[in-house]
Design a protein around this motif. Structure first.
Motif, PDB file in Angstrom:
ATOM      1  N   LYS A 157       0.805  -1.221   0.000  1.00 34.16           N
ATOM      2  CA  LYS A 157       0.000   0.000   0.000  1.00 34.16           C
ATOM      3  C   LYS A 157       0.842   1.277   0.000  1.00 34.16           C
ATOM      4  N   LYS A 158       2.006   1.247   0.633  1.00 36.39           N
ATOM      5  CA  LYS A 158       2.847   2.454   0.670  1.00 36.39           C
ATOM      6  C   LYS A 158       3.560   2.692  -0.652  1.00 36.39           C
ATOM      7  N   TRP A 159       3.547   1.693  -1.521  1.00 33.21           N
ATOM      8  CA  TRP A 159       4.207   1.811  -2.829  1.00 33.21           C
ATOM      9  C   TRP A 159       3.204   2.063  -3.958  1.00 33.21           C
ATOM     10  N   LYS A 160       1.950   2.191  -3.628  1.00 35.24           N
ATOM     11  CA  LYS A 160       0.937   2.268  -4.686  1.00 35.24           C
ATOM     12  C   LYS A 160       1.048   3.567  -5.473  1.00 35.24           C
ATOM     13  N   VAL A 161       0.966   3.432  -6.802  1.00 27.93           N
ATOM     14  CA  VAL A 161       0.866   4.571  -7.714  1.00 27.93           C
ATOM     15  C   VAL A 161      -0.487   4.455  -8.404  1.00 27.93           C
TER      16      VAL A 161
END
Length: 300
Positions: free
Chosen positions: A245-249
């Motif tokens: 989730k912290k890497w979502k684009v």
């Protein structure tokens, strides 16, 4: 008689589709009859008999060719004497990406295929973090140079010897754990029904049919490739992607508009050479040097 070229490609968030179309356009401008064939989980092995050249194109996932693409290539037959080129793409120019083609090359060589050259293009990330438009534009312009290099070598039958790096190979195998991670993470995918507008873009476009409609709700099964197509293109940013989730684009890049925007500076990497961006320096230099060598153009 026009030579026939087949471009076999798999695409996640359509960067590779963009590249495949650019390859096709360039070849057809030079009078090669070119066919595009996009691979998904339902694709059956094509008859390669009519084609003089086959180009393989794919996104690199954790220093590997995607599982769906590897399995498709393993299923090809009548490979003996067929000439292959590999044009792959990723978001960063790390040398470890070289190993992504090793398993494909092994499969092809076992069938008697001839592997000519491979080329590495760069596109903006669809995960980790969003690339600035200026960087995306610079990469797209450099990709144009690589495409010209490919065409020059293709037409003149220039072949680069293939050297396998066993350190890269080992790392590639270790990073293949990403495929297990994709399976495990698929248990954590969810749709935020307060945001979802039931457009079913994710349901209709998943390349592995991993998203289903059950009792009126979107559900995720466990064939995920972690391609990010569902979350990247969701118009309401309604898809939760588990431990990533912290890497979502979220939100597509308009690649053609970015490339054609004269207001955007295309020298991002000349002023950003620290941290993550330092890895691009060698790649940019190699592209510019070879382009200059072939076309007698000195970079400023």
């Amino acid at each position: 008689m026009r030579h026939q070229v087949l471009i076999l490609y798999y695409t996640g968030t359509f960067n590779t589709a963009h590249l495949a179309r650019a390859i096709k356009d360039k070849l057809e401008q030079n009078l090669y009859k070119t066919t595009l064939y996009s691979i998904d989980i339902d694709s059956k092995p094509l008859d390669l008999t009519p084609y003089d050249y086959i180009i393989l194109s794919y996104p690199i996932y954790a220093f590997n060719a995607p599982k769906i693409f590897r399995h498709y290539i393993k299923g090809l037959s009548s490979l003996k004497g067929k000439i292959f080129y590999i044009l792959k793409q990723s978001g960063e120019p790390l040398k470890l990406n070289n190993a992504s083609s090793y398993s494909l090359i092994n499969s092809l060589k076992r069938g008697g295929a001839i592997i000519r050259n491979e080329y590495h293009f760069l596109y903006p990330y669809n995960i980790h973090f969003r690339y600035p438009d200026e960087l995306a534009k610079e990469l797209l312009l450099l990709n144009d140079k690589i495409l010209e290099i490919f065409l020059y070598e293709f037409k003149n039958e220039i072949v680069h010897p293939f050297h396998k790096n066993y350190f890269y190979s080992l790392n590639s195998l270790l990073f293949r754990l990403q495929e297990l991670g994709a399976y495990l993470n698929s248990f954590l995918y969810k749709v935020d029904e307060n945001k979802c507008i039931n457009c079913y873009k994710c349901l209709n476009s998943c390349p592995t049919h991993n998203i289903i409609l059950k009792d009126g709700h979107l559900k995720f099964e466990h064939r995920c490739l972690m391609c990010m197509r569902c979350s990247f293109f969701c118009p309401k940013d309604a898809i939760k992607i588990g431990f990533l989730k912290k890497w979502k684009v979220n939100g597509a890049y308009d690649l053609d508009a970015i490339k054609g925007n004269a207001k955007l500076n295309s020298n991002f990497l000349s002023t950003h050479q620290k941290g993550f961006y330092r890895f691009f320096k060698r790649w940019v230099k190699e592209v510019n040097n070879l382009y200059g060598e072939y076309f007698n153009i000195k970079e400023q």
